[in-house]
Design an enzyme around this catalytic site. Structure first.
Site, PDB file in Angstrom:
ATOM      1  N   ILE A  20     -53.141  37.485  30.853  1.00  0.00           N
ATOM      2  CA  ILE A  20     -51.783  38.018  30.950  1.00  0.00           C
ATOM      3  C   ILE A  20     -51.487  38.600  32.325  1.00  0.00           C
ATOM      4  CG2 ILE A  20     -51.450  38.389  28.488  1.00  0.00           C
ATOM      5  CD1 ILE A  20     -52.208  41.329  28.865  1.00  0.00           C
ATOM      6  N   GLY A  23     -55.085  40.476  39.543  1.00  0.00           N
ATOM      7  CA  GLY A  23     -54.832  41.215  40.770  1.00  0.00           C
ATOM      8  C   GLY A  23     -56.058  41.204  41.647  1.00  0.00           C
ATOM      9  N   GLY A  26     -59.425  42.024  39.521  1.00  0.00           N
ATOM     10  CA  GLY A  26     -59.870  41.178  38.427  1.00  0.00           C
ATOM     11  C   GLY A  26     -58.719  40.582  37.649  1.00  0.00           C
ATOM     12  N   VAL A  28     -56.668  40.351  33.694  1.00  0.00           N
ATOM     13  CA  VAL A  28     -56.368  41.070  32.461  1.00  0.00           C
ATOM     14  C   VAL A  28     -56.049  40.037  31.394  1.00  0.00           C
ATOM     15  CG1 VAL A  28     -54.893  42.775  31.328  1.00  0.00           C
ATOM     16  CG2 VAL A  28     -55.489  43.048  33.751  1.00  0.00           C
ATOM     17  N   LYS A  43     -59.249  44.323  30.840  1.00  0.00           N
ATOM     18  CA  LYS A  43     -59.381  44.079  32.276  1.00  0.00           C
ATOM     19  C   LYS A  43     -60.840  43.727  32.555  1.00  0.00           C
ATOM     20  CE  LYS A  43     -58.593  46.137  36.786  1.00  0.00           C
ATOM     21  NZ  LYS A  43     -58.024  47.280  37.501  1.00  0.00           N
ATOM     22  N   ASP A 139     -52.357  51.761  42.270  1.00  0.00           N
ATOM     23  CA  ASP A 139     -51.546  50.587  42.597  1.00  0.00           C
ATOM     24  C   ASP A 139     -50.195  50.672  41.891  1.00  0.00           C
ATOM     25  OD1 ASP A 139     -50.905  48.145  43.731  1.00  0.00           O
ATOM     26  OD2 ASP A 139     -52.044  46.961  42.279  1.00  0.00           O
TER      27      ASP A 139
END
Length: 148
Positions: A20, A23, A26, A28, A43, A139
């Protein structure tokens, strides 16, 4: 958002259903926590970061700290672990909604009133995290803010 169904993959007691998001750190996945039969966001650290022991220690520490937080505008942390395949993961509450980046793509410029309200909620969550555990999100961006 990627939503391609993947072949059945199990990781540390979770069945990965589809990716889904992804980044710098890693990917998710929408996953099912098998022991409780609940949907979660899982994650999984990238292979490069999984080799960096200091980053892994930081990842575990942040997950453990996040699990101590309870705020309506912060995703609940459930579990953190290490699978036999040398994958490190962090499971959290799965939030159904749309992120602000998607909303901007669909609607264009957002109203200042709505933007201010969302900003207030983000600021409240960050303030709570900082006061409770000296924890902030590293982030903050429209793609990481989900509207329910």
């Amino acid at each position: 958002m990627t939503t391609d169904i993947i072949d059945k993959i199990e990781l540390g007691g979770y069945e990965l259903i589809c990716e889904i998001g992804h980044g710098n750190t890693g990917r998710v996945f929408y996953a099912i926590q098998q022991s409780l039969r609940r949907a979660v966001a899982l994650k999984v650290l990238s292979e490069d970061l999984a080799k960096d022991r200091s980053y892994v220690e930081q990842f575990f520490h942040e997950a453990q700290t996040a699990a101590q937080l309870s705020h309506p505008n912060i995703v609940h942390a459930y579990d953190v672990g290490h699978a036999e395949s040398d994958h490190f993961y962090f499971s959290m509450e799965l939030i159904e909604g749309e992120d602000i980046a998607e909303k901007i793509k669909e609607e264009g410029q957002l109203s200042w009133r709505q933007s201010l309200e969302w900003l207030r909620k983000v600021a409240e969550a960050l303030d709570y995290g900082m006061k409770k555990r000296a924890l902030t999100h590293g982030d903050i961006k429209p793609a990481n803010i989900i509207i329910t």
